[in-house]
Design a protein around this motif. Sequence first.
Motif, PDB file in Angstrom:
ATOM      1  N   UNK A  95       0.825  -1.212   0.000  1.00 58.73           N
ATOM      2  CA  UNK A  95       0.000   0.000   0.000  1.00 58.73           C
ATOM      3  C   UNK A  95       0.851   1.250   0.000  1.00 58.73           C
ATOM      4  N   UNK A  96       1.881   1.258   0.848  1.00 56.54           N
ATOM      5  CA  UNK A  96       2.717   2.468   0.928  1.00 56.54           C
ATOM      6  C   UNK A  96       3.406   2.737  -0.407  1.00 56.54           C
ATOM      7  N   UNK A  97       3.819   1.663  -1.083  1.00 56.03           N
ATOM      8  CA  UNK A  97       4.461   1.851  -2.390  1.00 56.03           C
ATOM      9  C   UNK A  97       3.467   2.466  -3.401  1.00 56.03           C
ATOM     10  N   UNK A  98       2.237   1.885  -3.448  1.00 53.56           N
ATOM     11  CA  UNK A  98       1.257   2.369  -4.416  1.00 53.56           C
ATOM     12  C   UNK A  98       0.777   3.788  -4.092  1.00 53.56           C
ATOM     13  N   UNK A  99       0.591   4.051  -2.815  1.00 59.09           N
ATOM     14  CA  UNK A  99       0.118   5.380  -2.424  1.00 59.09           C
ATOM     15  C   UNK A  99       1.174   6.443  -2.685  1.00 59.09           C
ATOM     16  N   UNK A 100       2.417   6.076  -2.450  1.00 58.36           N
ATOM     17  CA  UNK A 100       3.503   7.019  -2.717  1.00 58.36           C
ATOM     18  C   UNK A 100       3.575   7.341  -4.216  1.00 58.36           C
TER      19      UNK A 100
END
Length: 750
Positions: A95-100
């Motif tokens: 999630x953090x990768x995609x949101x970033x």
Amino acid sequence: MKQNANASVWLPRAIAVILAALMTLFFAITINNMMTLGAETDRTKNGPYPVSVAAGRVETLLVQCRTLADRPLFTRTDSAINDIERSYAVADADLREKLSFMATAHESDPEAARKLEQGYESLDVAQREYVALCRNADVTDEEIEAYVDGIIDPAVEELLRIDAGILDESTESVEQLYGIVKERGRQTVGWAVVLMAGVTVSLAVYLTLMYRNRMREDRLKADLQEALALAQSASAAKSQFLSNMSHDIRTPMNAIVGLTAIAKTHLHEPDRIAACLDRIQSSSRHLLSLINDVLDMGKIESGKIVLNEDRFSFPEFVNGVIAIVQPQARAKNLSLDITVGTIQQETVIGDSMRMNQALINLVSNALKYTPDGGSVRLSLSEGPSRRPGCRDYRFVVQDTGLGMSPEFIERLFDPFEREESDMTERIEGTGLGMAITKNVVDMMSGSIEVESALGKGSTFTMTVPLAPIDEEEDFSLAGLESARVLLVDDDRDVVEGTLLILDELGLCGDAASSGLDAVPLVARAHREGRDYRFIIVDWVMPGIDGIETIRRIRSEVGDSTPIVLLTAYDWHEIEDDARAAGVSAFVSKPLFKSRLHRVLKHFSHPDDPAEDACEPAEAHVEGRVLLVEDNQLNLEIASELIRRIGAEVHQASDGQKAVDAMANAPEGYYDLVFMDVQMPVMGGIEATRAIREQEREVGRKPVPIVAMTANAFNEDRERALAAGMNGFMTKPIDTAKLRRILEEYLTNPL
């Protein structure tokens, strides 16, 4: 030929230029489309498309997080809690990768991407607290469920909502790319089709050019021959028109010149001079009618004629037509019969002047082409109309004249057309009357039809829609309810129409077809004590005429019964004989309902004396007239005519002198002004405006001003009336109309 040769040279060149332009345009459009597609593809590839993929992955992971939060509600073991914690850790990294990525790549709405990233930070904290609660044995399942429902699920739902918006927007951008690709592809294909069509057309033109050049030469020859024929036809028509006009104008002019010379040589023979003057007057009127026809035809062809919409009395209109054509009928010893069918609406709105012109043309033509001793019949009727608010008024003119050939009927309404034969060559005319009549009727939205055969006469049917005015006219006849009336007339149509009118008036009508039948009928009714209350007798009948019939009726029944003499002719020449025979009143044909009612109303009471219901008492004209005219001869003529009728005449030679004369004269000094329109110094229109302005400034009562001008068109009349004039009459001066105007403004009863 030279133009065709030039065309064969420049046409291929023009096609080549067009093809080159099309190819250049196609190349430019194709390059532009490809560059546009490339740019849009790069933009979508670097932004919307990966963002939409990332948003889809985020949606899946958020749903997974929501599902993980529900597992402890079913099994709250350490193993299950550890699995949840590991799953959260795996999802968190993804999630953090995609949101970033979305926070940096979603350029259309970066604020939404930041909110999504910040919201997940709060959700991550909540999930950690949730795991801790699950490990704490003191926390009940109900408390864990409440935490999931109150904290975890709302946070996930909010993030899913933001993510869905980002996903929709990114997907829409991708779909826009598909639309652009489709549109640019269609555009490119379309221009390719145009280019191919241009090539195909150019090849077809090139292949057929030589054939067309050859055919062009043949067509040019045919066109030249047709143009030559048209020119010759136009020249012949012009020559024919000039020949007709030369003959028709020179004929009355020759009479005027010759008769003037004859009159000058017989100055001491009043009777001879009077005869010459009568014939000069007749020739002058004929010459004026020729000029009017030519001018009217010119106005019609140029579209300058405008119809008037005036209120007028239909019976008075018909009477005016009959008064004009009766002398022509009597001069040729023709029988002129007028019959009236059902005419319910006698007051109408329309152009009475143009209707008068059309109807007089029809009746005059019938009289003109009917040999001496023949008959002409004018029938009038009224019926429903397709035009809203109107009634159709139908005029049928039948004659026993020369008739027309079928070939001539086809061109009857063309200008300057006349039937050429040994019997018609001596009949004067321009060939414009029927053309004018047809155009006038068409302008009124009416129709005109003709039936004719050589040697058997003609029938013209003219139908004109007019707007009737509904007036509540009192047709009651007090004291005469159901009174018996006898009509004596040999004309079946007149009998039918009159009996219908009598029935509408509430009277009982009987009929006799001759005087010989009427006398015994009246005598028998008298013996039986059933006398007729009124008797109406036609003047001209076979056997014995109307006067003799009345004389015999009087010998049978005495003087108590009112007897009305019905006639289509001028009754003044027989008035003395008719009065002596016992006529109580006169009435003219055609017999309209209003006219018969007025006559019979004089006899509503038996004790009242019978009155003559035909003509008003003569009036005495006296007063002072200012005549404004710049032409000295016209001034002398008009002055003499006005003085002969009884008025005093003062003269002014232009408009300015008329204005000065009106300003210097005391109020009421002039009773009437006759004003010419075209004059030097100041014209009649300007003079009238100036006089009206003077009257307003000093508060004077307006003096009647009547135009007396050679400007005879409708727009001239409208300009005169708009300037403040009260009436309008045209030159040459019609003495009858002059008398009517003087009587209108200067009459004092005797």
